[in-house]
Design a protein around this motif. Sequence first.
Motif, PDB file in Angstrom:
ATOM      1  N   ASP B 141       0.807  -1.226   0.000  1.00 29.05           N
ATOM      2  CA  ASP B 141       0.000   0.000   0.000  1.00 29.05           C
ATOM      3  C   ASP B 141       0.840   1.276   0.000  1.00 29.05           C
ATOM      4  O   ASP B 141       0.334   2.352  -0.303  1.00 29.05           O
ATOM      5  N   TRP B 142       2.120   1.147   0.374  1.00 32.55           N
ATOM      6  CA  TRP B 142       2.895   2.362   0.623  1.00 32.55           C
ATOM      7  C   TRP B 142       3.098   3.205  -0.627  1.00 32.55           C
ATOM      8  O   TRP B 142       3.094   4.433  -0.559  1.00 32.55           O
ATOM      9  N   ALA B 143       3.264   2.527  -1.764  1.00 31.91           N
ATOM     10  CA  ALA B 143       3.464   3.292  -3.000  1.00 31.91           C
ATOM     11  C   ALA B 143       2.169   3.986  -3.423  1.00 31.91           C
ATOM     12  O   ALA B 143       2.189   4.889  -4.257  1.00 31.91           O
ATOM     13  N   ALA B 144       1.040   3.554  -2.830  1.00 25.53           N
ATOM     14  CA  ALA B 144      -0.257   4.138  -3.181  1.00 25.53           C
ATOM     15  C   ALA B 144      -0.775   5.040  -2.067  1.00 25.53           C
ATOM     16  O   ALA B 144      -1.967   5.329  -1.993  1.00 25.53           O
ATOM     17  N   VAL B 145       0.113   5.490  -1.205  1.00 27.41           N
ATOM     18  CA  VAL B 145      -0.263   6.370  -0.096  1.00 27.41           C
ATOM     19  C   VAL B 145      -0.921   7.634  -0.675  1.00 27.41           C
ATOM     20  O   VAL B 145      -0.495   8.134  -1.721  1.00 27.41           O
ATOM     21  N   PRO B 146      -1.987   8.136  -0.060  1.00 32.14           N
ATOM     22  CA  PRO B 146      -2.669   9.310  -0.629  1.00 32.14           C
ATOM     23  C   PRO B 146      -1.732  10.522  -0.698  1.00 32.14           C
ATOM     24  O   PRO B 146      -1.047  10.830   0.274  1.00 32.14           O
ATOM     25  N   LEU B 147      -1.711  11.169  -1.844  1.00 29.98           N
ATOM     26  CA  LEU B 147      -0.864  12.350  -2.028  1.00 29.98           C
ATOM     27  C   LEU B 147      -1.739  13.588  -2.149  1.00 29.98           C
ATOM     28  O   LEU B 147      -2.860  13.505  -2.661  1.00 29.98           O
ATOM     29  N   ASP B 148      -1.223  14.698  -1.689  1.00 25.07           N
ATOM     30  CA  ASP B 148      -1.941  15.967  -1.802  1.00 25.07           C
ATOM     31  C   ASP B 148      -1.754  16.505  -3.221  1.00 25.07           C
ATOM     32  O   ASP B 148      -0.625  16.768  -3.641  1.00 25.07           O
ATOM     33  N   PRO B 149      -2.845  16.650  -3.975  1.00 27.20           N
ATOM     34  CA  PRO B 149      -2.690  17.044  -5.389  1.00 27.20           C
ATOM     35  C   PRO B 149      -2.111  18.443  -5.580  1.00 27.20           C
ATOM     36  O   PRO B 149      -1.670  18.775  -6.684  1.00 27.20           O
ATOM     37  N   ASP B 150      -2.096  19.260  -4.523  1.00 28.48           N
ATOM     38  CA  ASP B 150      -1.557  20.617  -4.643  1.00 28.48           C
ATOM     39  C   ASP B 150      -0.044  20.695  -4.438  1.00 28.48           C
ATOM     40  O   ASP B 150       0.552  21.756  -4.641  1.00 28.48           O
ATOM     41  N   VAL B 151       0.556  19.591  -4.019  1.00 31.52           N
ATOM     42  CA  VAL B 151       1.999  19.643  -3.716  1.00 31.52           C
ATOM     43  C   VAL B 151       2.809  19.726  -5.010  1.00 31.52           C
ATOM     44  O   VAL B 151       2.599  18.942  -5.937  1.00 31.52           O
ATOM     45  N   ARG B 152       3.722  20.695  -5.065  1.00 28.12           N
ATOM     46  CA  ARG B 152       4.601  20.862  -6.224  1.00 28.12           C
ATOM     47  C   ARG B 152       6.070  20.905  -5.829  1.00 28.12           C
ATOM     48  O   ARG B 152       6.936  21.116  -6.674  1.00 28.12           O
ATOM     49  N   ALA B 153       6.362  20.727  -4.544  1.00 24.69           N
ATOM     50  CA  ALA B 153       7.762  20.723  -4.113  1.00 24.69           C
ATOM     51  C   ALA B 153       7.909  19.878  -2.856  1.00 24.69           C
ATOM     52  O   ALA B 153       7.028  19.879  -1.997  1.00 24.69           O
ATOM     53  N   VAL B 154       9.013  19.151  -2.792  1.00 20.14           N
ATOM     54  CA  VAL B 154       9.413  18.470  -1.557  1.00 20.14           C
ATOM     55  C   VAL B 154      10.565  19.266  -0.963  1.00 20.14           C
ATOM     56  O   VAL B 154      11.523  19.590  -1.669  1.00 20.14           O
ATOM     57  N   VAL B 155      10.426  19.615   0.310  1.00 19.82           N
ATOM     58  CA  VAL B 155      11.465  20.404   0.993  1.00 19.82           C
ATOM     59  C   VAL B 155      11.964  19.595   2.189  1.00 19.82           C
ATOM     60  O   VAL B 155      11.159  19.134   3.008  1.00 19.82           O
TER      61      VAL B 155
END
Lengths: 304, 304
Positions: B141-155
């Motif tokens: 399931d980890w690769a399918a963890v829910p992502l926030d569609p507004d995220v455009r950067a990882v800091v």
Amino acid sequence: MSGTKCTRLSGAPVRRLLDSVDSVLFDCDGVIWRGDQAVPGACRVIDLLKEHGKKVFFVTNNSSKTRRMYAEKMSALGFGVSEEEVFGTAYCCAAYLRTVCELEGKKVYLIGSAAMAHELEAVGIRQTGVGPDHVSGKQGDWAAVPLDPDVRAVVVGFDEHFSYMKLNRALQYLLREDCLFVGTNRDTRLPLEGGKAVPTGCLLQAVETAAQRRAQTVGKPNHFMFDCVASHFGVQPERCLMVGDRLDTDILLGSNCGLKTLLTLTGVSTVADAEAHRESGCAERQGMVPDYYVDSIADLLPAL
Amino acid sequence: MSGTKCTRLSGAPVRRLLDSVDSVLFDCDGVIWRGDQAVPGACRVIDLLKEHGKKVFFVTNNSSKTRRMYAEKMSALGFGVSEEEVFGTAYCCAAYLRTVCELEGKKVYLIGSAAMAHELEAVGIRQTGVGPDHVSGKQGDWAAVPLDPDVRAVVVGFDEHFSYMKLNRALQYLLREDCLFVGTNRDTRLPLEGGKAVPTGCLLQAVETAAQRRAQTVGKPNHFMFDCVASHFGVQPERCLMVGDRLDTDILLGSNCGLKTLLTLTGVSTVADAEAHRESGCAERQGMVPDYYVDSIADLLPAL
């Protein structure tokens, strides 16, 4: 030899290759199964190799299962395999610590799974426990976190409870010069279907970076994994075939140990990847060029 | 110039060096304080530099505090400093995202401290939240963890709640090609008194290794941190002195930006380290050789 490496294996050469070996080592994920499904024909290939008198072994860098857990998974998928034929990094790590390191009466600080703890305990090596280890206290206290005086080695495998505190605790142990440092494998992430992936071996790299020390790894492509098989079962390298889907682990292990190598295209690496290594002119990359490739290990069936 | 680099600074040359600059940048830990104690004489040095009309700034890679938190700590230690004079990576990271990246209406997935979240929000950048994120579910399931569609950067900065799940979530975002990747700094660990240390920048390396991508960092030795100071206060590089205790961050920043450089021996690096770089014959290492060194910044007092 290098001019004819990376050739598609089919027809009469399949039989000639199989006649030239007594043992076959298979990687698991991407080779005999994908996720939770057997590769079509793979069970029959294993059965027929055994019927033809070949020894068959399974070598996997995944440290999340014991030998018994692998044998049970394989049985559920239809493979007739005993746990003695399976060499995972959880088991090999325990074997390495028992045979190479002098840990009598001492303990391991383990970043890893319950399976790793089980394999360590099965060979009589105590460890500090697995599971969550959340941060507490203030930064000024972290370097003074209580350490177990019996610990003489830090062992890092896959750990879903990996945390800052585990990283910190490993660092504190590794600042002691007499503390050994062993890792299961360096594959940075586990590829899944559809281009997806989850992190795996990058945990080891985080600990190495913090500690400014390099771990001894037991997984592919390090020869220790083959040494484990060879020492248990008297395998001759020149009469052994390594079958895998990854050039940087499986095929390189085969090259490092003098085995014949076969890439199967049901997993991570492609023929283009292998050809890029072959054409690179870089000596270090030649070990990642397989002798042969097949679309699937089912391509061995006509010769069996 | 290279023949005279790394010379001990004392006597008349101190005054000549100070006369040749309008601005002085100080690293903090190991330079003006050690842990929770001011370096003896450091407060007086800062005060006198200001009395002589010098602009003074503080540049730190530590991302665990906001500008205001730094100003408060400095005030408690006896330094007369305003928060506008402090440039930490929490602040600079926010400044970088606001000025360089186009994130309008978008969000950041943050591996970092509450201080980083605060600095991001202060410039109008939303983030996904800080604090613990423990593993749950199964590996599949980890690769399918829910992502926030507004995220455009990882800091990625320092995060005491760093966990496997955060590493995994960062990887899932970074598998999207349109996701930016920004880190505070690469210092792998924070040295403490008595040879002790705790892990810091190695968190970024774990994410980079998992994602097989390299982050843009804003901290020293990257020139962005100096650009921040220079653009706010009109600092001319050739009229600026960088004072630090680390060759690979402070001194290299100075070299990268054309500043004069002064190593102080109250922290991490030694004269022997600097001389080894100078004698290495390696062009890349020359940037880590300071122009001058002092035992402590208190050695500047006689000239003030």
